[in-house]
Design a protein around this motif. Structure first.
Motif, PDB file in Angstrom:
ATOM      1  N   ASP A   1      15.857   6.189 -18.935  1.00 15.13           N
ATOM      2  CA  ASP A   1      14.452   6.417 -19.312  1.00 15.13           C
ATOM      3  C   ASP A   1      13.971   5.346 -20.284  1.00 15.13           C
ATOM      4  OD1 ASP A   1      14.307   8.690 -17.732  1.00 15.13           O
ATOM      5  OD2 ASP A   1      14.688  10.072 -19.386  1.00 15.13           O
ATOM      6  N   PHE A   2      14.828   4.953 -21.208  1.00 11.28           N
ATOM      7  CA  PHE A   2      14.478   3.902 -22.173  1.00 11.28           C
ATOM      8  C   PHE A   2      14.235   2.571 -21.460  1.00 11.28           C
ATOM      9  CE2 PHE A   2      16.412   0.432 -24.797  1.00 11.28           C
ATOM     10  CZ  PHE A   2      15.372   0.297 -25.706  1.00 11.28           C
ATOM     11  N   VAL A   3      15.113   2.215 -20.544  1.00  9.47           N
ATOM     12  CA  VAL A   3      14.936   0.966 -19.798  1.00  9.47           C
ATOM     13  C   VAL A   3      13.663   1.011 -18.965  1.00  9.47           C
ATOM     14  CG1 VAL A   3      15.925  -0.503 -17.988  1.00  9.47           C
ATOM     15  CG2 VAL A   3      17.406   0.454 -19.760  1.00  9.47           C
ATOM     16  N   ARG A   4      13.379   2.173 -18.382  1.00 13.06           N
ATOM     17  CA  ARG A   4      12.142   2.300 -17.602  1.00 13.06           C
ATOM     18  C   ARG A   4      10.913   2.126 -18.502  1.00 13.06           C
ATOM     19  NH1 ARG A   4      12.883   4.319 -12.272  1.00 13.06           N
ATOM     20  NH2 ARG A   4      10.645   3.959 -12.133  1.00 13.06           N
ATOM     21  N   LEU A   5      10.982   2.637 -19.735  1.00 12.99           N
ATOM     22  CA  LEU A   5       9.876   2.442 -20.678  1.00 12.99           C
ATOM     23  C   LEU A   5       9.684   0.956 -20.967  1.00 12.99           C
ATOM     24  CD1 LEU A   5       7.776   3.502 -22.749  1.00 12.99           C
ATOM     25  CD2 LEU A   5       9.649   3.575 -24.421  1.00 12.99           C
ATOM     26  N   LEU A   6      10.780   0.234 -21.184  1.00  8.97           N
ATOM     27  CA  LEU A   6      10.674  -1.208 -21.429  1.00  8.97           C
ATOM     28  C   LEU A   6      10.023  -1.910 -20.233  1.00  8.97           C
ATOM     29  CD1 LEU A   6      14.139  -2.045 -23.067  1.00  8.97           C
ATOM     30  CD2 LEU A   6      11.994  -1.394 -24.191  1.00  8.97           C
TER      31      LEU A   6
ATOM     32  N   ARG B   1      17.783   4.638 -10.260  1.00  9.66           N
ATOM     33  CA  ARG B   1      16.550   4.458 -11.053  1.00  9.66           C
ATOM     34  C   ARG B   1      16.675   3.245 -11.958  1.00  9.66           C
ATOM     35  NH1 ARG B   1      13.773   7.728 -14.659  1.00  9.66           N
ATOM     36  NH2 ARG B   1      15.720   8.529 -15.553  1.00  9.66           N
ATOM     37  N   LEU B   2      17.879   3.040 -12.503  1.00  3.78           N
ATOM     38  CA  LEU B   2      18.095   1.886 -13.376  1.00  3.78           C
ATOM     39  C   LEU B   2      17.903   0.586 -12.595  1.00  3.78           C
ATOM     40  CD1 LEU B   2      19.064   0.955 -16.216  1.00  3.78           C
ATOM     41  CD2 LEU B   2      21.386   0.972 -15.280  1.00  3.78           C
ATOM     42  N   ARG B   3      18.423   0.531 -11.393  1.00  3.66           N
ATOM     43  CA  ARG B   3      18.311  -0.688 -10.576  1.00  3.66           C
ATOM     44  C   ARG B   3      16.858  -0.962 -10.165  1.00  3.66           C
ATOM     45  NH1 ARG B   3      23.218  -2.547  -9.429  1.00  3.66           N
ATOM     46  NH2 ARG B   3      24.996  -1.098  -9.408  1.00  3.66           N
ATOM     47  N   GLU B   4      16.052   0.071 -10.146  1.00  3.43           N
ATOM     48  CA  GLU B   4      14.638  -0.101  -9.790  1.00  3.43           C
ATOM     49  C   GLU B   4      13.820  -0.678 -10.942  1.00  3.43           C
ATOM     50  OE1 GLU B   4      13.468   3.774  -8.648  1.00  3.43           O
ATOM     51  OE2 GLU B   4      14.642   3.794  -6.795  1.00  3.43           O
ATOM     52  N   SER B   5      14.407  -0.772 -12.126  1.00  6.68           N
ATOM     53  CA  SER B   5      13.670  -1.248 -13.307  1.00  6.68           C
ATOM     54  C   SER B   5      13.701  -2.758 -13.375  1.00  6.68           C
ATOM     55  CB  SER B   5      14.283  -0.638 -14.578  1.00  6.68           C
ATOM     56  OG  SER B   5      14.327   0.761 -14.499  1.00  6.68           O
TER      57      SER B   5
ATOM     58  N   ASP C   1       7.964  -0.536 -17.983  1.00  7.60           N
ATOM     59  CA  ASP C   1       6.569  -0.113 -17.838  1.00  7.60           C
ATOM     60  C   ASP C   1       5.657  -0.773 -18.864  1.00  7.60           C
ATOM     61  OD1 ASP C   1       7.350   1.501 -15.763  1.00  7.60           O
ATOM     62  OD2 ASP C   1       7.381   3.349 -16.945  1.00  7.60           O
ATOM     63  N   THR C   2       6.189  -1.030 -20.057  1.00  5.62           N
ATOM     64  CA  THR C   2       5.366  -1.589 -21.140  1.00  5.62           C
ATOM     65  C   THR C   2       5.498  -3.103 -21.260  1.00  5.62           C
ATOM     66  OG1 THR C   2       7.141  -1.187 -22.748  1.00  5.62           O
ATOM     67  CG2 THR C   2       5.479   0.557 -22.462  1.00  5.62           C
ATOM     68  N   GLY C   3       6.378  -3.684 -20.456  1.00  2.00           N
ATOM     69  CA  GLY C   3       6.564  -5.132 -20.532  1.00  2.00           C
ATOM     70  C   GLY C   3       7.252  -5.587 -21.801  1.00  2.00           C
ATOM     71  N   THR C   4       7.969  -4.684 -22.458  1.00  2.00           N
ATOM     72  CA  THR C   4       8.694  -5.040 -23.681  1.00  2.00           C
ATOM     73  C   THR C   4       9.919  -5.859 -23.304  1.00  2.00           C
ATOM     74  OG1 THR C   4       7.992  -2.961 -24.660  1.00  2.00           O
ATOM     75  CG2 THR C   4       9.787  -4.130 -25.759  1.00  2.00           C
ATOM     76  N   GLY C   5      10.051  -7.018 -23.882  1.00  2.00           N
ATOM     77  CA  GLY C   5      11.070  -7.964 -23.412  1.00  2.00           C
ATOM     78  C   GLY C   5      12.404  -7.883 -24.123  1.00  2.00           C
ATOM     79  N   ILE C   6      12.800  -6.709 -24.562  1.00  2.00           N
ATOM     80  CA  ILE C   6      14.096  -6.564 -25.235  1.00  2.00           C
ATOM     81  C   ILE C   6      15.205  -6.596 -24.179  1.00  2.00           C
ATOM     82  CG2 ILE C   6      15.553  -5.076 -26.656  1.00  2.00           C
ATOM     83  CD1 ILE C   6      13.007  -3.851 -27.808  1.00  2.00           C
ATOM     84  N   PRO C   7      16.177  -7.488 -24.299  1.00  3.61           N
ATOM     85  CA  PRO C   7      17.276  -7.517 -23.323  1.00  3.61           C
ATOM     86  C   PRO C   7      18.200  -6.314 -23.504  1.00  3.61           C
ATOM     87  CG  PRO C   7      17.624  -9.163 -25.028  1.00  3.61           C
ATOM     88  CD  PRO C   7      16.267  -8.588 -25.288  1.00  3.61           C
ATOM     89  N   VAL C   8      18.606  -5.745 -22.381  1.00  2.00           N
ATOM     90  CA  VAL C   8      19.468  -4.559 -22.395  1.00  2.00           C
ATOM     91  C   VAL C   8      20.633  -4.790 -21.440  1.00  2.00           C
ATOM     92  CG1 VAL C   8      19.606  -2.060 -22.024  1.00  2.00           C
ATOM     93  CG2 VAL C   8      17.457  -3.085 -22.810  1.00  2.00           C
ATOM     94  N   THR C   9      21.827  -4.413 -21.877  1.00  2.00           N
ATOM     95  CA  THR C   9      23.012  -4.433 -21.021  1.00  2.00           C
ATOM     96  C   THR C   9      23.506  -3.008 -20.881  1.00  2.00           C
ATOM     97  OG1 THR C   9      23.636  -6.658 -21.729  1.00  2.00           O
ATOM     98  CG2 THR C   9      25.354  -5.311 -20.708  1.00  2.00           C
TER      99      THR C   9
ATOM    100  N   ALA D   1      11.450  -4.899 -13.718  1.00  2.00           N
ATOM    101  CA  ALA D   1      10.565  -5.566 -14.678  1.00  2.00           C
ATOM    102  C   ALA D   1      11.200  -5.671 -16.057  1.00  2.00           C
ATOM    103  CB  ALA D   1       9.244  -4.792 -14.790  1.00  2.00           C
ATOM    104  N   ALA D   2      12.255  -4.915 -16.293  1.00  3.95           N
ATOM    105  CA  ALA D   2      12.936  -4.976 -17.579  1.00  3.95           C
ATOM    106  C   ALA D   2      13.993  -6.080 -17.556  1.00  3.95           C
ATOM    107  CB  ALA D   2      13.597  -3.637 -17.895  1.00  3.95           C
ATOM    108  N   ARG D   3      14.335  -6.575 -18.740  1.00  4.09           N
ATOM    109  CA  ARG D   3      15.396  -7.576 -18.859  1.00  4.09           C
ATOM    110  C   ARG D   3      16.725  -6.837 -18.971  1.00  4.09           C
ATOM    111  NH1 ARG D   3      14.063 -11.473 -23.692  1.00  4.09           N
ATOM    112  NH2 ARG D   3      16.031 -12.364 -22.980  1.00  4.09           N
ATOM    113  N   VAL D   4      17.188  -6.277 -17.874  1.00  7.71           N
ATOM    114  CA  VAL D   4      18.379  -5.431 -17.898  1.00  7.71           C
ATOM    115  C   VAL D   4      19.509  -6.053 -17.078  1.00  7.71           C
ATOM    116  CG1 VAL D   4      17.531  -4.023 -15.967  1.00  7.71           C
ATOM    117  CG2 VAL D   4      19.285  -3.100 -17.487  1.00  7.71           C
TER     118      VAL D   4
END
Length: 376
Positions: free
Chosen positions: A208-213, A244-248, A215-223, A250-253
């Motif tokens: 959910d956190f990664v999806r928020l990043l 769901r994670l793989r669908e994110s 959706d909001t275009g927040t560019g925090i890298p996540v591993t 737009a996030a830097r994941v």
């Protein structure tokens, strides 16, 4: 069956039984490696019975006799046969990740009461519902002299209440890698979820956190480590969460679908803020090896308030406690740590230093060495 790197003939040896251990990845390996590495020159030999495909060169290199033995589908009857053999030989038996099946197999294999100082079982956690309490009461009547250990009084208290005579709180041993020192520099690199993808460890909250990043275009890298638990199994619903994670996109994941070797695992913590939105009910007094590894690497922690992880973070000023592990709350906590990352990192290093002493594996090994482990 197996290969030898040490003192196989020692009549006072310690035999470690760990059916799920097959590689150098994960906390199962680090727990066993910690105990083995605490052995000093001239002390009793150690034999390890592990998974049938086990390849454990670091442990074998410590002078431990490693025996690839257990097969997934028949590991319980294999355990029965192994315990029956070991109970009739000199030496001590140690089960590092014990469960009810081990109590059952040991009792059946013994056929009578196991004498004091012969078998040691370490329970990482117990959820004592009425049926489990009844099981433990019956087990204590049959085997009152087994030594049962756990990381906290909350974990082991149920055994004492149910009638076991030798019940001990023994700190969860920190991994050998956590003994390494780190410099006090370092800058923020990424937010990290480390370990198996499990519901009780808040994996859906991380998604959910990664999806928020995203959706909001927040560019925090996540591993995100999205590996399974033992034998490739996931909790119900977790494969869908991984989807769901793989669908994110737009996030830097970065998604890591497999368990990692020691160097790769250790490297993840460099410059990290470690997310541990673990279940308050399941982890109120349950130790996390990920937390110990994070602090030892100088990585601050964001954890659910009311858990052991959050209390450790607050104790040393090495992270933030989440009252509500919602995506917005996690983001706020991450931003708090990022804003003062050098300070939180220094505090995490101090936490790692203190916890290394408190969780020294030598404490556990000395319990195993303190008895002759005579043949019944």
């Amino acid at each position: 069956m197996g290969y030898t790197a040490g003192m196989a003939g020692d009549p006072k040896r310690i035999t470690i039984v760990e059916p799920t251990l097959s590689s150098e990845a994960g906390h199962c390996h680090s727990f066993v490696e910690s105990v083995c590495s605490a052995r000093r020159e001239g002390e009793d030999g150690i034999t390890l019975y592990a998974g049938s495909r086990a390849r454990l060169p670091r442990i074998a290199g410590m002078g431990v006799r490693v025996v690839p033995y257990f097969h997934r589908r028949i590991r319980r009857p294999e355990a029965f046969l192994l315990y029956r053999k070991l109970l009739r030989e000199p030496g001590r038996i140690f089960v590092p990740t014990a469960g009810r099946a081990d109590l059952t197999m040991l009792s059946l294999a013994a056929g009578r009461s196991v004498p004091p100082g012969k078998a040691f079982l370490y329970f990482h956690w117990v959820r004592p519902d009425p049926s489990k309490r009844e099981f433990f009461r019956k087990a204590a009547m049959k085997q009152p002299s087994l030594t049962l250990m756990g990381p906290t009084e909350t974990v082991v208290g149920v055994f004492r209440e149910c009638g076991f005579r030798d019940v001990r709180v023994v700190p969860y041993p920190g991994s050998p890698a956590s003994r390494e020192t780190v410099d006090k520099g370092g800058t923020f690199r990424h937010v990290l979820y480390a370990g198996a993808a499990r519901r009780d460890k808040g994996f859906p909250a991380v998604v959910d956190f990664v999806r928020l990043l995203a959706d909001t275009g927040t560019g925090i890298p996540v591993t995100v480590q999205a590996s399974s638990a033992h034998f490739g199994k996931f909790d119900d619903g977790i494969p869908a969460e991984v989807g769901r994670l793989r669908e994110s996109s737009a996030a830097r994941v970065t998604i890591l679908p497999e368990t990692l070797g020691t160097a790769e695992y250790r490297g993840m913590f460099d410059g990290a803020i470690v997310l541990q939105p673990y279940s308050r009910d399941d982890f109120a007094d349950r130790i996390s090896g990920v937390t110990l590894d994070a602090f030892s690497a100088g990585a601050p922690v964001v954890a659910t308030a009311g858990t052991w992880m959050a209390r450790a973070a607050l104790r040393f000023g090495a992270g933030v406690a989440l009252e509500d592990p919602s995506p917005a709350s996690i983001l706020s906590a991450v931003e708090t740590v990022r804003a003062e990352y050098p300070r939180f990192r220094r505090n995490a290093i101090e936490a790692g230093s203190a916890l290394r002493k408190e969780h020294d594996a030598r404490q556990l090994l000395e319990i195993l060495l303190a008895t002759d482990g005579e043949t019944p």
